[in-house]
Design an enzyme around this catalytic site. Structure first.
Site, PDB file in Angstrom:
ATOM      1  N   CYS A 153      -4.822   2.594  -3.597  1.00  0.00           N
ATOM      2  CA  CYS A 153      -3.571   3.080  -2.968  1.00  0.00           C
ATOM      3  C   CYS A 153      -2.446   2.082  -3.154  1.00  0.00           C
ATOM      4  O   CYS A 153      -1.605   1.889  -2.254  1.00  0.00           O
ATOM      5  CB  CYS A 153      -3.758   3.382  -1.484  1.00  0.00           C
ATOM      6  SG  CYS A 153      -4.861   4.732  -1.175  1.00  0.00           S
TER       7      CYS A 153
ATOM      8  N   GLN B  58      -4.470  -5.259   6.869  1.00  0.00           N
ATOM      9  CA  GLN B  58      -5.464  -6.152   6.256  1.00  0.00           C
ATOM     10  C   GLN B  58      -5.438  -7.554   6.868  1.00  0.00           C
ATOM     11  O   GLN B  58      -6.230  -8.406   6.469  1.00  0.00           O
ATOM     12  CB  GLN B  58      -5.221  -6.260   4.743  1.00  0.00           C
ATOM     13  CG  GLN B  58      -5.400  -4.973   3.982  1.00  0.00           C
ATOM     14  CD  GLN B  58      -6.846  -4.482   3.979  1.00  0.00           C
ATOM     15  OE1 GLN B  58      -7.791  -5.231   4.227  1.00  0.00           O
ATOM     16  NE2 GLN B  58      -7.034  -3.197   3.714  1.00  0.00           N
TER      17      GLN B  58
ATOM     18  N   ASP C 278       3.203  -4.543   8.069  1.00  0.00           N
ATOM     19  CA  ASP C 278       1.971  -3.777   7.935  1.00  0.00           C
ATOM     20  C   ASP C 278       0.815  -4.779   8.056  1.00  0.00           C
ATOM     21  O   ASP C 278       0.559  -5.565   7.143  1.00  0.00           O
ATOM     22  CB  ASP C 278       1.981  -3.088   6.562  1.00  0.00           C
ATOM     23  CG  ASP C 278       0.651  -2.435   6.213  1.00  0.00           C
ATOM     24  OD1 ASP C 278      -0.336  -2.645   6.950  1.00  0.00           O
ATOM     25  OD2 ASP C 278       0.595  -1.716   5.197  1.00  0.00           O
TER      26      ASP C 278
ATOM     27  N   LYS D 104     -10.300  -0.935  10.459  1.00  0.00           N
ATOM     28  CA  LYS D 104     -10.433  -2.057   9.512  1.00  0.00           C
ATOM     29  C   LYS D 104     -10.769  -3.343  10.240  1.00  0.00           C
ATOM     30  O   LYS D 104     -10.971  -4.386   9.619  1.00  0.00           O
ATOM     31  CB  LYS D 104      -9.140  -2.223   8.715  1.00  0.00           C
ATOM     32  CG  LYS D 104      -8.887  -1.061   7.752  1.00  0.00           C
ATOM     33  CD  LYS D 104      -7.701  -1.337   6.880  1.00  0.00           C
ATOM     34  CE  LYS D 104      -7.193  -0.102   6.170  1.00  0.00           C
ATOM     35  NZ  LYS D 104      -8.038   0.321   5.057  1.00  0.00           N
TER      36      LYS D 104
ATOM     37  N   HIS E  25       0.873  -1.182   0.000  1.00  0.00           N
ATOM     38  CA  HIS E  25       0.000   0.000   0.000  1.00  0.00           C
ATOM     39  C   HIS E  25       0.914   1.236   0.000  1.00  0.00           C
ATOM     40  O   HIS E  25       2.029   1.178   0.528  1.00  0.00           O
ATOM     41  CB  HIS E  25      -0.834  -0.057   1.285  1.00  0.00           C
ATOM     42  CG  HIS E  25      -1.893   0.988   1.427  1.00  0.00           C
ATOM     43  ND1 HIS E  25      -1.621   2.277   1.810  1.00  0.00           N
ATOM     44  CD2 HIS E  25      -3.239   0.925   1.266  1.00  0.00           C
ATOM     45  CE1 HIS E  25      -2.765   2.961   1.882  1.00  0.00           C
ATOM     46  NE2 HIS E  25      -3.758   2.167   1.547  1.00  0.00           N
TER      47      HIS E  25
HETATM   48  N1  PLP Z   1      -1.687  -0.755   4.665  1.00  0.00           N
HETATM   49  C1  PLP Z   1      -2.629  -1.483   4.052  1.00  0.00           C
HETATM   50  C2  PLP Z   1      -2.293  -2.855   3.552  1.00  0.00           C
HETATM   51  C3  PLP Z   1      -3.909  -0.962   3.881  1.00  0.00           C
HETATM   52  O1  PLP Z   1      -4.856  -1.677   3.269  1.00  0.00           O
HETATM   53  C4  PLP Z   1      -4.180   0.346   4.364  1.00  0.00           C
HETATM   54  C5  PLP Z   1      -5.501   0.957   4.134  1.00  0.00           C
HETATM   55  O2  PLP Z   1      -6.209   0.619   3.215  1.00  0.00           O
HETATM   56  C6  PLP Z   1      -3.172   1.050   5.011  1.00  0.00           C
HETATM   57  C7  PLP Z   1      -1.934   0.471   5.135  1.00  0.00           C
HETATM   58  C8  PLP Z   1      -3.408   2.405   5.566  1.00  0.00           C
HETATM   59  O3  PLP Z   1      -4.274   2.318   6.656  1.00  0.00           O
HETATM   60  P1  PLP Z   1      -4.867   3.636   7.334  1.00  0.00           P
HETATM   61  O4  PLP Z   1      -5.496   4.413   6.219  1.00  0.00           O
HETATM   62  O5  PLP Z   1      -5.865   3.115   8.321  1.00  0.00           O
HETATM   63  O6  PLP Z   1      -3.730   4.344   7.953  1.00  0.00           O
END
Ligand code: PLP
Length: 416
Positions: free
Chosen positions: A374, A213, A210, A236, A133
């Site tokens: 993203c 998900q 990270d 999430k 992401h």
């Molecule tokens: N990393 C992953 C894999 C994501 O799917 C997302 C959000 O869609 C993020 C990071 C960013 O999360 P946040 O917008 O809650 O900071």
């Protein structure tokens, strides 16, 4: 009419009963029953979490850590209880290894700005993967630009899996960190992070995962994984927005400089010198997001009432069913066919732009996401400008997958 079904896992997981915990699901959208398939963007919240927010503001709203009065004591206790619940939820060794942030993005930026700026120097390298992401790309790019360091990228294959043979070749004595997603938001791929962490540690390279998900779908045990950092977002995983979690090993967090300066992160301040507070407060400058942190504690309580193994089996069954049905649609291509996946189905339809798919599905009451999610490098890897993405949670049903399939067939008819 959508009927929530019970499936083969009904002995331990009753989807119909679970759906009743989420009031937002029981509504009509554009005159049709809502089919919410945008869970990878944000998930819905159970009533107990909504109640927790209302209760906080109705009964004990007050600032934490500073007050001697009763409300402040109650707010502090509830806030710190959420930290203890989080510690147990991911099996961290110590509560001070849990830092509250604004979300995954904030947590990754904290690691990049604190650990990264202290440990990455000119000529050094950071490894990420081709399925990250933007939140797990841009903070490292910014750091590399500042430090004249290099970003190395693990390639992904046509299924959307990282290529493990190429991965190991990326390590050398300049590698300072591996930053990898546990689960891809654009492809659904579950990465073999335990194996990857072991490999990185062989080269003495710390690993930041990270988990945005992953945590909504998989039980995470940070001690078993032996990851050095693990970040995720409450919103999430059925909790409120605006609150995230950074887990870090104490040995690393302790020597990292603070990310932001301000109240609460100090022990003492004079104009000559500031002495920083101990963990975890060193990384929580200013008044935190108290209400949402307290409600995040209620989210964990709720998740603890569910059988994660049964949920996992149910979600896998749902994924298999939806994938099978979608695969029968002529001209539909699924992007991301890894062997291990969560309930994310990204797809394209020949000759129809994903935004048109999303807009027409909306008229049928179906919420999906369209665009690059993203994750523009993933789109470039698969040579598509965008995809349509249906992402499932444990409260979704096979009937909803059928509604999706029928609506996609309608989209095709409209364009034929
Ligand atoms: N990393 C992953 C894999 C994501 O799917 C997302 C959000 O869609 C993020 C990071 C960013 O999360 P946040 O917008 O809650 O900071």
């Amino acid at each position: 009419m959508i009927e929530a079904q019970t499936h083969t896992t009904e002995l331990t997981f009753d989807v119909e009963k679970t759906r009743k915990d989420f009031p937002i699901l029981n509504q009509q959208v554009r005159g049709k029953p809502l089919v919410y398939l945008d869970n990878a963007a944000t998930s819905q919240k159970p009533q107990v979490v909504i109640d927790s927010l209302v209760r906080y503001y109705t009964e004990f709203n007050s600032n934490v850590h500073r007050g001697v009065h009763l409300l402040s004591e109650q707010a502090t206790e509830a806030y710190e209880n959420s930290r203890l619940k989080t510690q147990r939820f991911i099996n961290a060794k110590r509560s001070e290894e849990i830092i509250f942030t604004r979300g995954t993005t904030d947590g990754i930026n904290l690691i990049a700005q604190s650990f990264g700026r202290a440990n990455v120097h000119e000529g050094d390298e950071i490894i990420i993967s081709g399925m990250e992401h933007h939140s797990n790309i841009v903070p490292w790019q910014m750091l590399c630009a500042e430090k004249k360091a290099t970003l190395r990228v693990i390639p992904i294959d046509d299924k959307g899996e990282i290529i493990l043979d190429d991965f190991e070749k990326l390590f050398n004595n300049k590698t300072r960190l591996l930053a990898l997603t546990h689960v891809s938001n654009a492809l659904g791929t579950i990465n073999p992070i335990k194996q990857v962490i072991e490999t990185a540690h062989k080269y003495n390279v710390p690993v930041s995962i990270d988990g945005a998900q992953a945590v909504p779908h998989l039980r995470v045990d940070v001690q078993e994984l032996d990851c050095d950092f693990y970040v995720f977002s409450s919103h999430k995983m059925f909790g409120p927005t605006g609150i995230g979690i950074l887990y870090g090993k104490k040995s690393l967090l302790e020597v990292m400089p603070p990310y932001q300066g301000g109240g609460d992160m100090i022990k003492s301040v004079t104009f000559e010198k500031t002495i920083y507070n101990e963990l975890p407060y060193k990384f929580e400058a200013g008044t935190p997001n108290i209400a949402d942190t307290v409600a995040f504690g209620a989210t964990i309580d709720y998740l603890n009432t569910l059988d994660y193994e049964a949920i996992h089996n149910y979600e896998q069954e749902l994924l298999e069913y939806a994938t099978g049905r979608l695969s029968t649609i002529d001209g539909l291509t699924i992007i991301g066919t890894a062997r291990e996946k969560t309930g994310v189905i990204s797809f394209t339809l020949d000759g129809i732009h994903p935004h048109d798919i999303g807009t027409i599905l909306d008229t049928e009451g179906i919420a999906i996401r369209t665009g690059h999610h993203c994750a523009q490098p993933v789109m470039q890897r698969f040579n598509v400008p965008a995809t349509a993405r249906a992402s499932f949670a444990f409260y979704n049903t096979k009937d909803e997958a059928d509604v999706l399939v029928n609506a996609i067939n309608k989209v095709k008819e409209m364009f034929s």
